[in-house]
Design an enzyme around this catalytic site. Sequence first.
Site, short mmCIF file in Angstrom:
data_model
loop_
_atom_site.label_atom_id
_atom_site.label_comp_id
_atom_site.label_asym_id
_atom_site.label_seq_id
_atom_site.Cartn_x
_atom_site.Cartn_y
_atom_site.Cartn_z
N GLY A 1 40.28 32.34 38.02
CA GLY A 1 40.08 32.55 39.46
C GLY A 1 41.34 33.15 40.05
O GLY A 1 42.46 32.79 39.66
N LYS B 1 44.01 32.45 23.45
CA LYS B 1 44.71 31.34 24.09
C LYS B 1 45.13 30.30 23.05
O LYS B 1 46.23 29.74 23.11
CB LYS B 1 43.82 30.69 25.15
N GLU C 1 31.36 37.98 32.96
CA GLU C 1 31.39 39.44 33.14
C GLU C 1 30.04 40.04 32.77
O GLU C 1 29.26 39.42 32.05
CB GLU C 1 32.43 40.06 32.20
N VAL D 1 47.30 31.19 29.82
CA VAL D 1 46.44 30.13 29.27
C VAL D 1 46.22 29.09 30.34
O VAL D 1 47.19 28.60 30.94
CB VAL D 1 47.07 29.46 28.02
N GLY E 1 29.15 35.09 39.16
CA GLY E 1 30.49 35.67 38.97
C GLY E 1 31.36 34.92 37.99
O GLY E 1 32.56 35.18 37.88
N LYS F 1 46.72 37.27 27.97
CA LYS F 1 46.68 36.52 26.69
C LYS F 1 46.34 37.42 25.52
O LYS F 1 46.82 37.24 24.41
CB LYS F 1 45.68 35.37 26.77
N1 LIG Z 1 41.10 36.74 36.85
C1 LIG Z 1 41.46 35.58 36.34
O1 LIG Z 1 40.97 34.53 36.73
C2 LIG Z 1 42.52 35.54 35.26
C3 LIG Z 1 43.01 34.30 34.81
C4 LIG Z 1 43.99 34.26 33.83
C5 LIG Z 1 44.45 35.44 33.29
N2 LIG Z 1 43.94 36.63 33.70
C6 LIG Z 1 44.43 37.86 33.08
O2 LIG Z 1 44.90 38.73 34.08
C7 LIG Z 1 44.67 40.07 33.69
C8 LIG Z 1 43.84 40.77 34.77
O3 LIG Z 1 42.61 40.13 34.92
P1 LIG Z 1 41.71 40.36 36.23
O4 LIG Z 1 40.53 39.51 36.08
O5 LIG Z 1 42.54 40.22 37.46
O6 LIG Z 1 41.29 41.90 36.02
P2 LIG Z 1 40.75 42.96 37.06
O7 LIG Z 1 40.08 42.27 38.20
O8 LIG Z 1 40.03 43.98 36.28
O9 LIG Z 1 42.07 43.61 37.68
C9 LIG Z 1 42.88 44.49 36.94
C10 LIG Z 1 43.74 45.28 37.93
O10 LIG Z 1 44.59 46.17 37.21
C11 LIG Z 1 44.35 47.51 37.63
N3 LIG Z 1 44.43 48.37 36.44
C12 LIG Z 1 43.74 48.20 35.28
N4 LIG Z 1 44.06 49.18 34.41
C13 LIG Z 1 44.94 49.99 35.04
C14 LIG Z 1 45.62 51.18 34.69
N5 LIG Z 1 45.46 51.73 33.49
N6 LIG Z 1 46.46 51.74 35.59
C15 LIG Z 1 46.62 51.18 36.80
N7 LIG Z 1 46.02 50.05 37.20
C16 LIG Z 1 45.18 49.46 36.34
C17 LIG Z 1 42.97 47.54 38.25
O11 LIG Z 1 42.91 48.57 39.22
P3 LIG Z 1 41.56 48.83 40.07
O12 LIG Z 1 41.51 47.71 41.07
O13 LIG Z 1 41.77 50.16 40.72
O14 LIG Z 1 40.43 48.79 39.08
C18 LIG Z 1 42.90 46.14 38.89
O15 LIG Z 1 43.48 46.14 40.16
C19 LIG Z 1 43.99 40.01 32.33
O16 LIG Z 1 44.97 40.09 31.31
C20 LIG Z 1 43.35 38.64 32.33
O17 LIG Z 1 43.17 38.13 31.03
C21 LIG Z 1 42.97 36.72 34.68
#
Ligand SMILES: NC(=O)c1ccc[n+]([C@@H]2O[C@H](COP(=O)([O-])OP(=O)(O)OC[C@H]3O[C@@H](n4cnc5c(N)ncnc54)[C@H](OP(=O)(O)O)[C@@H]3O)[C@@H](O)[C@H]2O)c1
Length: 413
Positions: A287, A190, A175, A117, A172, A90
């Site tokens: 999640g 969003k 952050e 979103v 959890g 987002k």
């Molecule tokens: N988690 C949720 O519930 C959720 C919900 C809606 C939207 N989102 C969106 O989804 C996205 C990711 O969120 P997340 O919570 O899943 O984040 P996260 O847990 O930090 O995961 C990010 C992933 O991307 C990899 N990564 C990050 N930067 C990188 C780079 N420069 N080169 C290669 N790999 C890279 C990380 O590798 P490593 O594992 O090696 O660190 C990790 O596997 C964000 O835009 C967030 O807003 C997340």
Amino acid sequence: MGGSLARRLLSDHRVIAEKSGIELELVKVAVRDLSKPRPFPSELLTDRPEDVVRDPDVALVVEVMGGLEPAGELVLTALNERKPVVTANKELLAARGPELFTRAAEKGVSLLFEAAVGGGIPLIRPLSESLAGEPITRVLGIVNGTTNFILTAMAEEGRPYREALAEAQRLGYAEADPSADVGGGDAAAKAAILAGLAFGVWVGGDRVYREGIESVDVADLAFARRLGYALKLLAVAERTPHGPAVRVHPAMIPIEHPLAGVRGANNAVFVEGPGVGELLFMGPGAGGEPTATAVLGDLIDAAREYLAGAQVAPRIRFGDGGVADFARVETKWYLRLEVVDAPGVLAQIAAVFGEHRVSLMSVWQEGRGETATLLLVTHDAPEEHHRRAVEALRSLEVVKQVAATYRVVAPEP
Ligand SMILES: NC(=O)c1ccc[n+]([C@@H]2O[C@H](COP(=O)([O-])OP(=O)(O)OC[C@H]3O[C@@H](n4cnc5c(N)ncnc54)[C@H](OP(=O)(O)O)[C@@H]3O)[C@@H](O)[C@H]2O)c1
């Protein structure tokens, strides 16, 4: 979330194929740290994401790394290679939406973002497809689970903000650096996306008015309940006579409104329009698993597009247009004042509101002695009038403190 998605692509491969007729094969996964244990074979891994988007064996690209860069350039590279892209980012869309959607349209491929979103709640497709013919008047919702979890703990357990935040971090839901959530930035990104889809006009994250929950006093959650309100961090995108107004801030909402009952880390979004009336979308806003479900849905659409050789999802178009001058946006207000408990005080306060053309809807007083607490709710008043009235109240000798002011968001009449 990328881990949940990769695991589902491998373990649910058959189920997905049977249900959708689409065979999705996970070809490559970019990560930052190759040494971390992962729920999928290490031969799929690379720490060079540009190799994924440029690989000729990769037909569809999923961006779930987050952040503005390198995510932005990677998405553009994939689109330039005519690969449909699915993103959950987002922040990136709110900052560079028009540029990315224009590039996707130029290249004739889709940029899909159901997970960006509301996490697992199907919201983007209903807004952009099912409701394409509806002149939506307002989108109103709880779009950040972290802040809703914190406000729920404050309201139900009487915990102060710091304690509720620490609990959210321990479980959890928040952050280690919670600023994007508690400062309203995540919800603002969003809100910008929802407003763009609802009104067909690009608003952009930087034009969303934003207040977070860091200074919410637990006392106001208790007072709110006594007055028949709940306090929630709301994203509001509405058509006003001055143009679309998009904002994120804590707000009082009548306790009987369905948003008031949304507890914990859940999300819920109301969409209102003259044809459909009110629609409510509700569910897990974040999640790994729910979000992976949303990404998988997009991936299946992207695969259909790839197989058809033509864009299947509707093109996302945004017109240019200004947003309403926030000073003119009207809302009701709740105010908590600490005042001298003496005859004539209320008359002085009412006179200040009168001078600034803010009319009072209700007044409630608690405490007797040297000082008393006054809770006031106003009728609709422009932001500017309210701000000036508060400044004038602060200069009254009988007002010891303007302890809190919150907007009151009421259902559409
Ligand atoms: N988690 C949720 O519930 C959720 C919900 C809606 C939207 N989102 C969106 O989804 C996205 C990711 O969120 P997340 O919570 O899943 O984040 P996260 O847990 O930090 O995961 C990010 C992933 O991307 C990899 N990564 C990050 N930067 C990188 C780079 N420069 N080169 C290669 N790999 C890279 C990380 O590798 P490593 O594992 O090696 O660190 C990790 O596997 C964000 O835009 C967030 O807003 C997340």
